[in-house]
Design an enzyme around this catalytic site. Structure first.
Site, PDB file in Angstrom:
ATOM      1  N   HIS A  71       0.837  -1.207   0.000  1.00 49.85           N
ATOM      2  CA  HIS A  71       0.000   0.000   0.000  1.00 49.85           C
ATOM      3  C   HIS A  71       0.870   1.255   0.000  1.00 49.85           C
ATOM      4  CE1 HIS A  71      -3.952   1.902   1.640  1.00 49.85           C
ATOM      5  NE2 HIS A  71      -3.211   2.829   1.058  1.00 49.85           N
ATOM      6  N   LEU A  74       2.395   6.479  -5.223  1.00 50.79           N
ATOM      7  CA  LEU A  74       3.583   6.944  -5.958  1.00 50.79           C
ATOM      8  C   LEU A  74       3.312   8.256  -6.694  1.00 50.79           C
ATOM      9  CD1 LEU A  74       5.014   3.556  -7.322  1.00 50.79           C
ATOM     10  CD2 LEU A  74       5.782   4.879  -5.337  1.00 50.79           C
ATOM     11  N   ARG A  75       2.039   8.670  -6.760  1.00 56.74           N
ATOM     12  CA  ARG A  75       1.624   9.996  -7.265  1.00 56.74           C
ATOM     13  C   ARG A  75       1.844  10.222  -8.754  1.00 56.74           C
ATOM     14  NH1 ARG A  75      -1.424  10.335  -2.974  1.00 56.74           N
ATOM     15  NH2 ARG A  75      -0.509  11.279  -1.132  1.00 56.74           N
ATOM     16  N   ASN A 105      -5.188   6.410  -6.807  1.00 61.08           N
ATOM     17  CA  ASN A 105      -5.686   7.799  -6.743  1.00 61.08           C
ATOM     18  C   ASN A 105      -4.680   8.800  -7.310  1.00 61.08           C
ATOM     19  OD1 ASN A 105      -4.004   7.422  -4.486  1.00 61.08           O
ATOM     20  ND2 ASN A 105      -5.205   8.758  -3.155  1.00 61.08           N
ATOM     21  N   ASP A 163      -8.975   3.359  -2.793  1.00 60.38           N
ATOM     22  CA  ASP A 163      -8.281   3.908  -1.620  1.00 60.38           C
ATOM     23  C   ASP A 163      -8.163   5.432  -1.660  1.00 60.38           C
ATOM     24  OD1 ASP A 163      -6.666   3.531   0.846  1.00 60.38           O
ATOM     25  OD2 ASP A 163      -5.200   4.565  -0.391  1.00 60.38           O
ATOM     26  N   HIS A 243      -5.370  -0.180   6.033  1.00 53.82           N
ATOM     27  CA  HIS A 243      -5.063   0.690   7.189  1.00 53.82           C
ATOM     28  C   HIS A 243      -6.035   0.600   8.374  1.00 53.82           C
ATOM     29  CE1 HIS A 243      -7.778   3.195   4.822  1.00 53.82           C
ATOM     30  NE2 HIS A 243      -6.843   3.600   3.973  1.00 53.82           N
ATOM     31  N   ASN A 289      -5.493   9.906   7.326  1.00 56.55           N
ATOM     32  CA  ASN A 289      -6.808   9.302   7.273  1.00 56.55           C
ATOM     33  C   ASN A 289      -6.699   7.801   6.996  1.00 56.55           C
ATOM     34  OD1 ASN A 289      -9.594   9.117   7.256  1.00 56.55           O
ATOM     35  ND2 ASN A 289      -9.724   9.472   5.063  1.00 56.55           N
ATOM     36  N   ASP A 316       1.345   2.686   3.738  1.00 53.79           N
ATOM     37  CA  ASP A 316       0.445   3.749   3.268  1.00 53.79           C
ATOM     38  C   ASP A 316       1.246   5.024   2.994  1.00 53.79           C
ATOM     39  OD1 ASP A 316      -1.742   5.128   2.404  1.00 53.79           O
ATOM     40  OD2 ASP A 316      -2.860   5.027   4.290  1.00 53.79           O
TER      41      ASP A 316
HETATM   42  O1  DOR Z   1      -3.974   9.877   4.810  1.00 56.35           O
HETATM   43  C1  DOR Z   1      -4.255   9.409   3.723  1.00 56.35           C
HETATM   44  N1  DOR Z   1      -3.635   9.811   2.585  1.00 56.35           N
HETATM   45  N2  DOR Z   1      -5.226   8.471   3.643  1.00 56.35           N
HETATM   46  C2  DOR Z   1      -5.684   8.021   2.464  1.00 56.35           C
HETATM   47  O2  DOR Z   1      -6.547   7.183   2.469  1.00 56.35           O
HETATM   48  C3  DOR Z   1      -5.173   8.581   1.198  1.00 56.35           C
HETATM   49  C4  DOR Z   1      -3.816   9.112   1.366  1.00 56.35           C
HETATM   50  C5  DOR Z   1      -3.381   9.989   0.203  1.00 56.35           C
HETATM   51  O3  DOR Z   1      -3.585   9.609  -0.942  1.00 56.35           O
HETATM   52  O4  DOR Z   1      -2.766  11.030   0.461  1.00 56.35           O
END
Ligand code: DOR
Length: 435
Positions: A71, A74-75, A105, A163, A243, A289, A316
């Protein structure tokens, strides 16, 4: 040491831990042309050893399978100012990981074969380790229409998840689990009821009241965990809860496993190393989150890790730039980076007696690999070296300014750590080394 070429190394006297093979013994490990040739006590130097063979004294060090993080964010594509596949995988190998599964995402969202293939191509060209794309459950992460699971599977996606956002529609989640079963794709649930959490900034309770910050109740996570468990029971789909942050979620998952429901779960190092109390000074580096919870939740997560309710530890890794993070708590983005701080934080569980060394390593190797059906996370004689050398005793002060990640949103900066990655071999080559 030379990077990029298959290595010839003899590690002497390491503690070799490979939970998949129930191996935990002191041995030498011989790697020739990048291939693991032998794992044995006192391997004798033979005449046919390659001339350039490096002999590394690995006494008091651990050799474990290359770590698997199921999890990370990598943006890329779309938010390359936060992280790229190149920098995120450099951070991964510096943290001991040789495989990372990246969440969809991005911008555009990974909801198509084209984006999945782009990620795989980019990883092949610019990555320092293996990248396994997780594709979206719903088109655009809008929670309305399912993506094409078959096509995504065929193009290389290993799981599906929305996610960052929950799948609010129970019907859509039901269909996701049904199609996931047909196409052998685990469905990774970001368990959050937006009706209960929306507008919340931290865990709901006395601390949020004292700080005057709107709270997110643990129940926002737990009602969705409960729903998804019921849907997994109904569909017999393969459910994975991402998470996990609350004692209630641990209890629900434990009960479901006892009843034979096909569910797996992960938590992240910040959920067993930090509590909501950290937010007292309103530092957004602690904003994430699901939010950091109470000490009772931390204790329950440790019990859940110890009794196998929680199968995996994932980071995460959620990089954000200063623009999103260095602002008022209310406006800051959610997320913590984790790839380069995970090993010492996970080893803290061993020092506390929560997990044995082998159990801890399983949570970051064979267990996540099994959940994703990746066939990795074990040390195989006769195959390419994919392993991590770590010093479990090394103590130092963590300095996130030295990180390979582009982002700095690490709440463990400047804290005393124990346990360090020394070398990461990925596909027979040195991907990271700080010898
Ligand atoms: O804190 C978080 N950041 N929780 C998530 O579910 C998404 C993640 C993000 O993409 O920055």
């Amino acid at each position: 040491m030379e990077h990029g070429k298959p290595v010839n190394i003899l590690f002497r006297g390491a503690r070799v831990i490979d939970p998949a093979r129930k191996l935990d013994k002191t041995a030498d490990v011989l790697i020739r042309e990048g291939m693991i040739m032998d794992i044995h006590t006192d391997i004798e130097m033979a005449l046919d050893f390659p001339p350039g063979l490096q002999v590394i004294d690995a006494r008091d060090k651990w050799i474990v399978p290359g770590l698997v993080d199921m999890h990370v964010h990598l943006r890329e594509p779309g938010e390359e100012y936060k992280e790229t596949i190149a920098t995120g995988t450099l951070a991964a190998v510096a943290g001991g990981y040789t495989t990372v599964a990246c969440m969809p995402n991005t911008r555009p969202v990974n909801d198509s074969a084209a984006v999945t293939r782009f990620i795989l191509d980019r990883a092949r060209e610019q990555g320092s380790c293996r990248v396994l794309p997780v594709a979206a459950i719903s088109k655009g992460l809008h929670g309305e229409n399912l993506t094409e699971f078959g096509e995504l599977r065929a193009s290389g996606a290993v799981a599906v998840s929305d996610d960052g956002r929950p799948v609010m529609s129970s019907l859509l989640m039901r269909r996701a689990l049904e199609y996931g079963r047909i196409f052998d794709l685990p469905v990774i649930s970001h368990a959050e009821d937006l009706n209960l959490s929306q507008g919340g900034l931290m865990n709901e309770g006395p601390t949020s009241t004292r700080l005057g910050l709107r709270g997110i109740p643990g129940t926002a996570e737990e009602v969705m965990v409960a729903r998804d468990l019921l849907l997994a029971e109904l569909t017999r789909g393969k459910l994975h809860i991402a998470h996990v942050s609350t004692a209630g979620s641990v209890r629900l998952i434990r009960d479901a496993k006892e009843r034979g429901i096909d569910v797996t779960a992960e938590t992240a190092p910040h959920y067993f190393n930090l509590t909501e109390e950290e937010i007292m000074l309103f530092d957004p580096v602690y904003k994430v989150n699901p939010p950091l919870r109470r000490s009772q939740d931390v204790a329950a997560i440790k019990v859940g890790l110890a009794d196998g309710t929680i199968d995996a530890i994932a980071t995460d890794h959620a990089p954000h730039s200063l623009i999103e993070k260095d602002t008022e708590f209310e406006y800051a983005a959610n997320g913590i980076i984790g790839l380069e701080s995970a090993v010492p934080l996970i080893l803290s569980l061993v020092r506390e007696g929560v997990l044995s060394p082998s159990e801890a390593i399983a949570k970051v190797t064979c267990n996540p690999s099994r959940i994703l059906g990746a066939g990795l996370g074990t040390i195989q004689i006769g195959s390419q070296a994919d392993l991590t050398l770590m010093d479990p005793e090394a103590t130092y002060r963590l300095d996130c300014r030295t990180f390979r990640s582009k982002s700095r949103n690490c709440p463990f900066h400047d804290r005393e750590m124990q346990g360090r990655v020394i070398m990461t071999l990925c596909e027979g080559k040195i991907a990271f080394c700080c010898l």
